[in-house]
Design a protein around this motif. Structure first.
Motif, PDB file in Angstrom:
ATOM      1  N   LYS A  51      -0.752 -36.856  -9.973  1.00  0.00           N
ATOM      2  CA  LYS A  51      -1.319 -35.808 -10.837  1.00  0.00           C
ATOM      3  C   LYS A  51      -1.029 -34.401 -10.328  1.00  0.00           C
ATOM      4  O   LYS A  51      -1.684 -33.448 -10.705  1.00  0.00           O
ATOM      5  CB  LYS A  51      -2.845 -35.988 -11.017  1.00  0.00           C
ATOM      6  N   ALA A  54       2.881 -32.285 -14.336  1.00  0.00           N
ATOM      7  CA  ALA A  54       2.659 -32.709 -15.718  1.00  0.00           C
ATOM      8  C   ALA A  54       3.961 -32.542 -16.489  1.00  0.00           C
ATOM      9  O   ALA A  54       4.818 -31.730 -16.125  1.00  0.00           O
ATOM     10  CB  ALA A  54       1.550 -31.891 -16.372  1.00  0.00           C
ATOM     11  N   LEU A  80      -4.606 -36.869 -22.133  1.00  0.00           N
ATOM     12  CA  LEU A  80      -3.688 -36.602 -21.026  1.00  0.00           C
ATOM     13  C   LEU A  80      -3.281 -35.131 -20.939  1.00  0.00           C
ATOM     14  O   LEU A  80      -2.629 -34.735 -19.980  1.00  0.00           O
ATOM     15  CB  LEU A  80      -2.424 -37.463 -21.175  1.00  0.00           C
ATOM     16  N   TYR A  81      -3.652 -34.319 -21.911  1.00  0.00           N
ATOM     17  CA  TYR A  81      -3.207 -32.925 -21.948  1.00  0.00           C
ATOM     18  C   TYR A  81      -4.106 -32.032 -21.105  1.00  0.00           C
ATOM     19  O   TYR A  81      -5.324 -32.045 -21.236  1.00  0.00           O
ATOM     20  CB  TYR A  81      -3.126 -32.418 -23.392  1.00  0.00           C
ATOM     21  N   LEU A  82      -3.456 -31.253 -20.235  1.00  0.00           N
ATOM     22  CA  LEU A  82      -4.163 -30.311 -19.368  1.00  0.00           C
ATOM     23  C   LEU A  82      -4.397 -29.000 -20.104  1.00  0.00           C
ATOM     24  O   LEU A  82      -3.594 -28.595 -20.943  1.00  0.00           O
ATOM     25  CB  LEU A  82      -3.330 -30.040 -18.116  1.00  0.00           C
ATOM     26  N   ASN A 113       0.150 -37.011 -17.125  1.00  0.00           N
ATOM     27  CA  ASN A 113      -0.493 -35.824 -17.660  1.00  0.00           C
ATOM     28  C   ASN A 113       0.552 -34.998 -18.386  1.00  0.00           C
ATOM     29  O   ASN A 113       1.717 -34.960 -17.981  1.00  0.00           O
ATOM     30  CB  ASN A 113      -1.119 -34.982 -16.555  1.00  0.00           C
ATOM     31  N   LYS A 114       0.115 -34.342 -19.454  1.00  0.00           N
ATOM     32  CA  LYS A 114       1.011 -33.503 -20.256  1.00  0.00           C
ATOM     33  C   LYS A 114       0.465 -32.078 -20.280  1.00  0.00           C
ATOM     34  O   LYS A 114      -0.720 -31.844 -20.054  1.00  0.00           O
ATOM     35  CB  LYS A 114       1.095 -34.009 -21.705  1.00  0.00           C
ATOM     36  N   TYR A 115       1.354 -31.170 -20.579  1.00  0.00           N
ATOM     37  CA  TYR A 115       0.972 -29.781 -20.809  1.00  0.00           C
ATOM     38  C   TYR A 115       1.729 -29.322 -22.044  1.00  0.00           C
ATOM     39  O   TYR A 115       2.921 -29.593 -22.168  1.00  0.00           O
ATOM     40  CB  TYR A 115       1.330 -28.897 -19.602  1.00  0.00           C
TER      41      TYR A 115
END
Length: 168
Positions: A51, A54, A80-82, A113-115
């Motif tokens: 983590k 992302a 999963l989006y930050l 994790n995605k951004y």
């Protein structure tokens, strides 16, 4: 901020590869790793599983009438989006069709994790056809990330290079 371009093998030889501009100008914070479906890069897998990084990827948009996702992604992926830009961001450096395939064929990318960038708008990149609405080229993404990370000088340098490239 550190940017890792996870580059599809076909993208490496494309003359229209915009990620190369950032790689050439800012090798101290921008790097490239070639994506492989069968042999994922250990460093990328470790960064995502820990983590510490992302994947930059558009957030699914929901239709108010039906609640259906208008971008191909299950609802559970929204979790999963930050909200904050990560220290290390992995950009899928490929045309959109290939980027989607990379996500589908790489479980470590799909579950990472995605951004998502918050600024809207369509790409101004005119050297490629079949752009998707709201889909930015790699360099446009990096420029927006630089602005978000308060790296104004770097963003301005990349913007100038992008304009010159786009006028070819």
């Amino acid at each position: 901020m550190k940017v890792i371009l996870l580059t599809h093998e076909r993208e490496v030889s494309r003359l229209t590869n915009t990620g190369l501009v950032a790689l050439e100008r800012f090798p101290d914070w921008c790097a490239r790793v070639i994506w492989s479906r069968v042999e994922p890069d250990d460093e990328i897998v470790d960064l995502l599983s820990s983590k510490r990084a992302a994947v930059l990827f558009p957030k699914p948009v929901l239709s108010k009438e039906t609640g259906d996702s208008m971008v191909q992604a299950p609802m559970e992926e929204l979790n999963l989006y930050l909200n904050e830009i990560p220290e290390i961001i992995i950009i899928l450096d490929a045309i959109w069709q290939e980027a989607r395939k990379m996500i589908r064929q790489s479980p470590y990318l799909a579950t990472a994790n995605k951004y998502a960038l918050t600024q809207g708008g369509d790409s101004q990149f005119n050297l490629r056809r079949n752009q998707i609405p709201g889909g930015l080229c790699t360099l446009e993404c990096i420029i927006q990330l630089c602005h978000s990370a308060k790296m104004s000088e770097e963003a301005l340098e990349l913007e100038a290079a992008y304009i010159a490239l786009n006028q070819r």
